[in-house]
Design a protein around this motif. Structure first.
Motif, PDB file in Angstrom:
ATOM      1  N   THR A 128      45.224  40.951  48.018  1.00  0.00           N
ATOM      2  CA  THR A 128      44.047  41.720  47.630  1.00  0.00           C
ATOM      3  C   THR A 128      44.073  43.099  48.275  1.00  0.00           C
ATOM      4  O   THR A 128      44.231  43.226  49.493  1.00  0.00           O
ATOM      5  CB  THR A 128      42.774  40.963  48.060  1.00  0.00           C
ATOM      6  OG1 THR A 128      42.818  39.666  47.464  1.00  0.00           O
ATOM      7  CG2 THR A 128      41.531  41.689  47.598  1.00  0.00           C
ATOM      8  N   ASN A 187      38.386  44.269  47.943  1.00  0.00           N
ATOM      9  CA  ASN A 187      37.502  43.191  47.514  1.00  0.00           C
ATOM     10  C   ASN A 187      36.326  43.798  46.762  1.00  0.00           C
ATOM     11  O   ASN A 187      36.250  45.014  46.590  1.00  0.00           O
ATOM     12  CB  ASN A 187      37.067  42.336  48.697  1.00  0.00           C
ATOM     13  CG  ASN A 187      36.275  43.154  49.721  1.00  0.00           C
ATOM     14  OD1 ASN A 187      35.618  44.126  49.376  1.00  0.00           O
ATOM     15  ND2 ASN A 187      36.364  42.757  50.981  1.00  0.00           N
ATOM     16  N   SER A 188      35.412  42.961  46.328  1.00  0.00           N
ATOM     17  CA  SER A 188      34.371  43.452  45.427  1.00  0.00           C
ATOM     18  C   SER A 188      33.487  44.506  46.105  1.00  0.00           C
ATOM     19  O   SER A 188      33.108  45.498  45.499  1.00  0.00           O
ATOM     20  CB  SER A 188      33.554  42.281  44.903  1.00  0.00           C
ATOM     21  OG  SER A 188      32.375  42.116  45.628  1.00  0.00           O
ATOM     22  N   GLN A 189      33.220  44.286  47.403  1.00  0.00           N
ATOM     23  CA  GLN A 189      32.384  45.251  48.126  1.00  0.00           C
ATOM     24  C   GLN A 189      33.089  46.602  48.257  1.00  0.00           C
ATOM     25  O   GLN A 189      32.500  47.653  48.023  1.00  0.00           O
ATOM     26  CB  GLN A 189      32.080  44.670  49.506  1.00  0.00           C
ATOM     27  CG  GLN A 189      30.776  45.135  50.056  1.00  0.00           C
ATOM     28  CD  GLN A 189      30.440  44.389  51.342  1.00  0.00           C
ATOM     29  OE1 GLN A 189      31.338  44.084  52.146  1.00  0.00           O
ATOM     30  NE2 GLN A 189      29.176  44.108  51.534  1.00  0.00           N
ATOM     31  N   ASN A 201      33.171  48.370  44.978  1.00  0.00           N
ATOM     32  CA  ASN A 201      31.857  48.935  44.674  1.00  0.00           C
ATOM     33  C   ASN A 201      31.617  50.223  45.465  1.00  0.00           C
ATOM     34  O   ASN A 201      31.136  51.215  44.913  1.00  0.00           O
ATOM     35  CB  ASN A 201      30.783  47.883  44.997  1.00  0.00           C
ATOM     36  CG  ASN A 201      29.403  48.367  44.594  1.00  0.00           C
ATOM     37  OD1 ASN A 201      29.249  48.970  43.529  1.00  0.00           O
ATOM     38  ND2 ASN A 201      28.421  48.117  45.443  1.00  0.00           N
ATOM     39  N   PHE A 222      37.610  43.262  36.703  1.00  0.00           N
ATOM     40  CA  PHE A 222      36.181  43.548  36.566  1.00  0.00           C
ATOM     41  C   PHE A 222      35.445  42.273  36.199  1.00  0.00           C
ATOM     42  O   PHE A 222      35.916  41.484  35.376  1.00  0.00           O
ATOM     43  CB  PHE A 222      35.944  44.589  35.468  1.00  0.00           C
ATOM     44  CG  PHE A 222      36.295  45.991  35.878  1.00  0.00           C
ATOM     45  CD1 PHE A 222      35.375  46.774  36.563  1.00  0.00           C
ATOM     46  CD2 PHE A 222      37.542  46.518  35.591  1.00  0.00           C
ATOM     47  CE1 PHE A 222      35.695  48.067  36.942  1.00  0.00           C
ATOM     48  CE2 PHE A 222      37.871  47.815  35.965  1.00  0.00           C
ATOM     49  CZ  PHE A 222      36.941  48.597  36.648  1.00  0.00           C
ATOM     50  N   LYS A 223      34.275  42.103  36.812  1.00  0.00           N
ATOM     51  CA  LYS A 223      33.438  40.940  36.540  1.00  0.00           C
ATOM     52  C   LYS A 223      33.272  40.709  35.037  1.00  0.00           C
ATOM     53  O   LYS A 223      33.336  39.591  34.553  1.00  0.00           O
ATOM     54  CB  LYS A 223      32.044  41.174  37.153  1.00  0.00           C
ATOM     55  CG  LYS A 223      31.622  40.086  38.118  1.00  0.00           C
ATOM     56  CD  LYS A 223      30.200  40.336  38.623  1.00  0.00           C
ATOM     57  CE  LYS A 223      30.147  41.610  39.432  1.00  0.00           C
ATOM     58  NZ  LYS A 223      28.878  41.968  40.025  1.00  0.00           N
ATOM     59  N   GLU A 250      35.489  38.518  38.221  1.00  0.00           N
ATOM     60  CA  GLU A 250      35.256  39.006  39.587  1.00  0.00           C
ATOM     61  C   GLU A 250      35.689  40.460  39.695  1.00  0.00           C
ATOM     62  O   GLU A 250      36.486  40.937  38.889  1.00  0.00           O
ATOM     63  CB  GLU A 250      36.051  38.145  40.588  1.00  0.00           C
ATOM     64  CG  GLU A 250      37.550  38.112  40.253  1.00  0.00           C
ATOM     65  CD  GLU A 250      38.372  37.306  41.237  1.00  0.00           C
ATOM     66  OE1 GLU A 250      37.847  36.948  42.301  1.00  0.00           O
ATOM     67  OE2 GLU A 250      39.547  37.057  40.942  1.00  0.00           O
ATOM     68  N   ASP A 251      35.126  41.144  40.700  1.00  0.00           N
ATOM     69  CA  ASP A 251      35.541  42.513  41.002  1.00  0.00           C
ATOM     70  C   ASP A 251      36.577  42.450  42.114  1.00  0.00           C
ATOM     71  O   ASP A 251      36.294  41.966  43.212  1.00  0.00           O
ATOM     72  CB  ASP A 251      34.345  43.338  41.499  1.00  0.00           C
ATOM     73  CG  ASP A 251      33.435  43.739  40.358  1.00  0.00           C
ATOM     74  OD1 ASP A 251      33.823  43.547  39.188  1.00  0.00           O
ATOM     75  OD2 ASP A 251      32.346  44.257  40.649  1.00  0.00           O
ATOM     76  N   LYS A 252      37.772  42.978  41.851  1.00  0.00           N
ATOM     77  CA  LYS A 252      38.826  42.826  42.836  1.00  0.00           C
ATOM     78  C   LYS A 252      40.025  43.661  42.405  1.00  0.00           C
ATOM     79  O   LYS A 252      40.262  43.832  41.214  1.00  0.00           O
ATOM     80  CB  LYS A 252      39.249  41.358  42.858  1.00  0.00           C
ATOM     81  CG  LYS A 252      39.970  40.890  44.089  1.00  0.00           C
ATOM     82  CD  LYS A 252      40.318  39.422  43.859  1.00  0.00           C
ATOM     83  CE  LYS A 252      40.569  38.688  45.152  1.00  0.00           C
ATOM     84  NZ  LYS A 252      40.939  37.297  44.912  1.00  0.00           N
TER      85      LYS A 252
END
Lengths: 311, 178
Positions: free
Chosen positions: B4, B7-9, B12, B162-163, B168-170
């Motif tokens: 990875t 990560n999603s955070q 963002n 993308f979600k 998921e966001d990654k």
């Protein structure tokens, strides 16, 4: 995604999946014709020859515009101005044209099977733009696209095809495609215009127009070929028109959301009355617009498929 | 095993920063439009539109561009991509365009996208926002806004998830992809 064969000869050869892929692509190609600059570079440097040995306005123009909007070089040849008028055979003409390395040959010919014969002879892709009373696949595809845009799902739709079924390549291509897609077809016309044993193609037959359109989703009107009036298929144009001409009076029998399509050219007041032709159910001009998108999709998908096998 | 990168955070935050940078560089939202390259550039464009709406209370116009017909490898790709609709329901003339894509690699996609945009008018300028710049340019193209620069080898696969489509966001990287 691409087509399995090198040619588009008839709806008989296309699977349900291929038809759906073509329609989906055509839906996307439609937008290009709405732009101010109606051109994309996808087929830059490719050559498309339109060999039209029967009269045509709509189809020839549509193929030409489709090729040009994809940036291909498009050459038009008509029968009267070609060496065929000097006695060259179709096969020799085709071989000579191929020697100039076109990528696609679009052929309209009065002989059923002519494009099939040429396709076997040439390495280039061949698109059948109408071969006698046999097939006219791009017309069936644009009819299906037009129907799909208005009815969401094709499967299960009921369609009445009205007119001279025996002599209609549009009817045949549509019947084959609609069967593939799980639509229910009824052919309608005087007995002289309906081939015997047509039920074997998987359609039902009805001789009364008003009865036939009672619960259909789509009415496909065929052009009555005035040049055949001599051949005793019907006793007078007026009689045909009275019995099988689609008028607003007869249309009252059909469901209120019925769609009316016609491949053109229309004999106004013969197979369809002017008020119906210009009325809210008629999609005749949408068909013409969709024709360009369908032919763009065919050319694009064919050339992609071709190159893959050559790699 | 894929590792990875974001990560999603982190993803963002990177998009939030890009939104601010776009506003800063363009002095607000005047004449600004977003154009997302199908498929995953569209999700970046949507996120940027929402972030910018939250910051400036203006919702930017957004277009979707399918570059399939502008590619320089028509017929060469093993699998023909399915053509999707281009939807740019407004004129691009004199607009400041922020072109959005997920990963910047050779630059060929961006070249195709710029050609596509020019068919919709004469924009005032075209800027480029990407989540990942992984290098290996084959054309003189550079991004204006980058989520993260990552040095990669050519045969790695970088994938922005993308979600909306991937659940998921990654951002992940596969070593020596198939």
């Amino acid at each position: 995604m691409s087509l399995k064969g090198k040619d588009i000869l008839g709806m008989r050869d296309l699977t349900e999946e291929e038809i759906v892929d073509i329609l989906d692509s055509a839906d996307s190609f439609k937008e290009i014709s709405e732009r101010e600059i109606k051109k994309v570079p996808a087929l830059r440097g490719r050559t498309i020859i339109n060999l039209f040995l029967e009269p045509s306005t709509r189809t020839r123009t549509s193929f030409e515009i489709a090729g040009k909007r994809l940036s291909a070089d498009v050459i038009n040849i008509s029968g009267s101005g070609s060496s065929l008028a000097k006695g060259e055979t179709l096969m020799d003409t085709a071989r000579n044209l191929e020697a100039m390395r076109p990528d696609i040959l679009v052929l309209r010919h009065s002989g059923p099977g002519a494009p099939h014969m040429i396709a076997k002879l040439l390495k280039s892709s061949v698109i059948n733009a109408g071969d006698g009373a046999h097939e006219h696949p791009s017309q069936a595809l644009l009819d299906l696209l037009t129907i799909r845009q208005n009815k969401k799902e094709l499967k299960g739709l009921k369609v009445a095809i009205v007119g001279d079924i025996s002599h209609s390549r549009v009817a045949r291509s549509n019947i084959l495609a609609m069967n593939t897609l799980g639509m229910k077809v009824t052919v309608v016309g005087p007995p002289t215009m309906i081939p015997v044993e047509i039920e074997k193609l998987g359609v039902s037959v009805e001789y009364n127009l008003e009865r036939a359109i009672r619960d259909v989703d789509v009415i496909l009107m065929l052009r009555i070929q005035l040049e055949r009036q001599e051949s005793l298929l019907f006793s007078s144009l007026r009689e045909y028109s009275n019995l099988y001409g689609l008028t607003s009076e007869k249309l009252k029998k059909a469901p209120s959301d019925v769609l009316i399509i016609h491949p053109g050219p229309v004999n106004r007041g013969v197979e369809i009355s002017p008020d119906v032709m210009d009325g809210p159910h008629s999609l005749i001009l949408d068909q013409v617009t969709n024709g360009v998108a369908v032919r763009m999709a065919l050319m694009y998908l064919l050339l992609g498929a071709n190159l893959e096998t050559n790699n | 095993m894929p590792s990875t990168l974001l990560n999603s955070q982190e993803m963002n935050r990177a998009i939030s920063r890009i939104a601010h940078e776009i506003l800063e560089k363009n002095h607000g939202t005047e004449n600004l439009v977003l154009v997302g390259i199908r498929t995953r550039g569209v999700y970046l464009a949507e996120r940027l539109r929402d972030k910018i709406a939250a910051i400036e209370s203006t919702t930017l116009e957004m277009g979707l561009l399918d570059i399939t017909l502008y590619r320089d490898d028509v017929g060469q790709a093993a699998q023909k991509p399915i053509l999707k609709k281009t939807e740019i329901p407004f004129s691009l003339s004199d607009k400041k365009i922020v072109l959005c894509d997920d990963v910047l690699f050779t630059g060929r996609t961006i070249r195709a996208a710029i050609d596509g945009i020019m068919d919709f008018g004469r924009p005032a300028c075209v800027q480029l926002a990407v989540i990942i710049d992984r290098g290996h340019r084959e054309l003189p193209i550079r991004p204006d806004f980058v989520g993260k620069n990552i040095p990669t080898s050519r045969d790695m696969m970088v994938k922005v998830k993308f979600k909306e489509v991937d659940g998921e966001d990654k951002v992940v990287v596969h070593e020596g992809a198939s």
